[in-house]
Design a protein around this motif. Structure first.
Motif, PDB file in Angstrom:
ATOM      1  N   ALA A   1      -2.515  -8.372  -7.012  1.00 17.19           N
ATOM      2  CA  ALA A   1      -1.289  -7.641  -6.706  1.00 17.19           C
ATOM      3  C   ALA A   1      -1.577  -6.447  -5.797  1.00 17.19           C
ATOM      4  O   ALA A   1      -0.800  -6.138  -4.880  1.00 17.19           O
ATOM      5  CB  ALA A   1      -0.614  -7.181  -7.998  1.00 17.19           C
ATOM      6  N   THR A   2      -2.710  -5.765  -6.025  1.00 20.07           N
ATOM      7  CA  THR A   2      -3.077  -4.613  -5.194  1.00 20.07           C
ATOM      8  C   THR A   2      -3.353  -5.041  -3.758  1.00 20.07           C
ATOM      9  O   THR A   2      -2.900  -4.404  -2.801  1.00 20.07           O
ATOM     10  CB  THR A   2      -4.312  -3.908  -5.773  1.00 20.07           C
ATOM     11  N   LEU A   3      -4.092  -6.131  -3.603  1.00 23.83           N
ATOM     12  CA  LEU A   3      -4.408  -6.627  -2.260  1.00 23.83           C
ATOM     13  C   LEU A   3      -3.135  -7.017  -1.520  1.00 23.83           C
ATOM     14  O   LEU A   3      -3.007  -6.759  -0.316  1.00 23.83           O
ATOM     15  CB  LEU A   3      -5.353  -7.828  -2.354  1.00 23.83           C
TER      16      LEU A   3
ATOM     17  N   GLY B   1      -0.647   5.638  -1.317  1.00 21.37           N
ATOM     18  CA  GLY B   1      -1.784   6.338  -1.894  1.00 21.37           C
ATOM     19  C   GLY B   1      -2.382   5.530  -3.029  1.00 21.37           C
ATOM     20  O   GLY B   1      -1.724   4.669  -3.622  1.00 21.37           O
ATOM     21  N   ILE B   2      -3.639   5.810  -3.365  1.00 16.09           N
ATOM     22  CA  ILE B   2      -4.300   5.066  -4.435  1.00 16.09           C
ATOM     23  C   ILE B   2      -3.605   5.323  -5.768  1.00 16.09           C
ATOM     24  O   ILE B   2      -3.405   4.397  -6.561  1.00 16.09           O
ATOM     25  CB  ILE B   2      -5.794   5.448  -4.520  1.00 16.09           C
TER      26      ILE B   2
ATOM     27  N   THR C   1       2.282   1.846  -9.385  1.00 17.15           N
ATOM     28  CA  THR C   1       3.122   0.667  -9.157  1.00 17.15           C
ATOM     29  C   THR C   1       2.678  -0.507 -10.023  1.00 17.15           C
ATOM     30  O   THR C   1       3.497  -1.294 -10.514  1.00 17.15           O
ATOM     31  CB  THR C   1       3.065   0.257  -7.669  1.00 17.15           C
ATOM     32  N   LEU C   2       1.378  -0.621 -10.229  1.00 14.81           N
ATOM     33  CA  LEU C   2       0.838  -1.734 -11.014  1.00 14.81           C
ATOM     34  C   LEU C   2       0.794  -1.421 -12.506  1.00 14.81           C
ATOM     35  O   LEU C   2       0.444  -2.293 -13.312  1.00 14.81           O
ATOM     36  CB  LEU C   2      -0.574  -2.074 -10.527  1.00 14.81           C
TER      37      LEU C   2
ATOM     38  N   LEU D   1      -8.106   0.904 -11.666  1.00 12.78           N
ATOM     39  CA  LEU D   1      -8.003   0.255 -10.361  1.00 12.78           C
ATOM     40  C   LEU D   1      -9.324   0.363  -9.604  1.00 12.78           C
ATOM     41  O   LEU D   1      -9.781  -0.615  -8.975  1.00 12.78           O
ATOM     42  CB  LEU D   1      -6.874   0.907  -9.553  1.00 12.78           C
ATOM     43  N   GLU D   2      -9.945   1.510  -9.641  1.00 15.99           N
ATOM     44  CA  GLU D   2     -11.216   1.693  -8.948  1.00 15.99           C
ATOM     45  C   GLU D   2     -12.307   0.799  -9.538  1.00 15.99           C
ATOM     46  O   GLU D   2     -13.142   0.246  -8.810  1.00 15.99           O
ATOM     47  CB  GLU D   2     -11.639   3.160  -9.004  1.00 15.99           C
TER      48      GLU D   2
END
Length: 335
Positions: free
Chosen positions: A213-215, A227-228, A234-235, A242-243
């Motif tokens: 989803a991030t990609l 932004g990160i 959002t996720l 995430l990192e």
């Protein structure tokens, strides 16, 4: 004289390398020398180095494994910056010693791979230079080479002499040669590329759902970047989570991968040559044109304008090599 790559200075010309082959040369060693040169051209997006296969007679030679390689006559070679000797089993050509002495006197870099370095040592071409040499053959007496300055390193570049101990050290020798002419930023990108290629493939369908989803979000927002923290929110996960996903699956941070995507997209747009530089920068999420230039140069080793309308290197390299001016004078290797 070839110049180091520095910000604000013109890019140096392509480094012109000749590989002087002997019959039954070691193809594995030669391949280890050529692959860094090919990769440098690919990652730079332009021809940063050119090479020729040469021999004394200009005939087809067989490698030690029997594979045939076409060569050009050494005395008819295109202009060179560096000539590298790749020896074989037959070292009894009647013109070999004279040619070695001739090229040792030229204002270009002269190198040898593996045991070929002893051929340079025998004619005194390594006297006064630091060098990396393998163990001598039983027929040679090391004490006879009192003016040699061997170093305990797999390869060595000392002014106009390049030597290495064997096939595994050749890549390091080529990296050092490229770094001295095109800057160490290019070598860093080559090493990062090799590290990425060595990672096992992560099938998208089997990747963690949050990573997929991030990609997708990143690819959808290359111009209006997120932004990160915004991506993580959002996720519905934490930034740290995430990192960790990116580090474990892709070997880099989310911000690094996001920047890579934007710069790769920028190069695609530049090659299409349909938009001016400011428009390309905006479409790839760069508010500041100077910031775009700086990031692009660090990643590709070239200014964005160098890639405007550029043909991919795989299609253009041969044509560019054939255009080398026959009358240009070879330049010495930098100290």
């Amino acid at each position: 004289m070839l110049q180091l790559t520095e910000a604000g200075r013109p890019q140096p010309p392509a480094l012109r390398i000749g590989f002087w082959l002997m019959d039954t040369f070691d193809l594995y060693t030669l391949a280890n020398a050529l692959e860094p040169l090919r990769l440098a051209n690919q990652l730079a997006g332009r021809t940063v180095c050119q090479w020729q296969m040469l021999s004394l007679d200009g005939r087809q030679l067989n490698a030690s494994n029997g594979i045939a390689t076409a060569t050009a006559r050494l005395d008819l070679a295109q202009p060179l910056d560096v000539l590298i000797l790749c020896d074989g089993d037959n070292l009894h050509h009647p013109d070999l010693d004279r040619q070695l002495r001739h090229w040792a006197a030229q204002p270009i870099g002269l190198g040898a791979l593996g045991k070929a370095g002893w051929l340079l040592a025998q004619i005194g071409a390594l006297n006064g230079f630091r060098c990396s040499l393998p163990e001598p053959a039983p027929s040679l007496t090391f004490a006879a080479f009192s003016e040699l300055t061997p170093v305990a390193a797999p390869f060595c570049v000392d002014r106009q002499r390049l030597t290495c101990v064997g096939p595994q050290a050749v890549q390091g020798l080529m990296h050092e040669l490229l770094a001295r002419t095109h800057g160490r930023g290019l070598i860093l990108r080559m090493e990062k590329h090799a590290a990425r290629q060595a990672r096992p493939l992560l099938p998208t369908q089997n990747a963690p759902a949050k990573l997929q989803a991030t990609l997708a979000l990143m690819n959808e927002h290359l111009s209006q970047t997120l932004g990160i923290d915004e991506l993580a929110e959002t996720l519905g996960i934490s930034r740290r989570h995430l990192e960790r996903l990116f580090k474990c699956s892709l070997g880099c941070s989310p911000s690094r991968h996001y920047l890579d995507l934007r710069l790769q997209r920028a190069r695609q747009l530049l090659r299409a040559a349909e938009q001016p530089l400011p428009a390309v920068a905006r479409e790839c999420g760069f508010v500041s044109l100077q910031h775009f230039f700086r990031c692009y140069r660090q990643y590709f080793g070239a200014h964005p304008r160098d890639h405007v309308g550029a043909v991919p290197i795989a299609e253009s390299q041969r044509a560019l090599m054939l255009k080398a001016p026959a009358s240009s004078r070879a330049s010495p290797l930098p100290h």
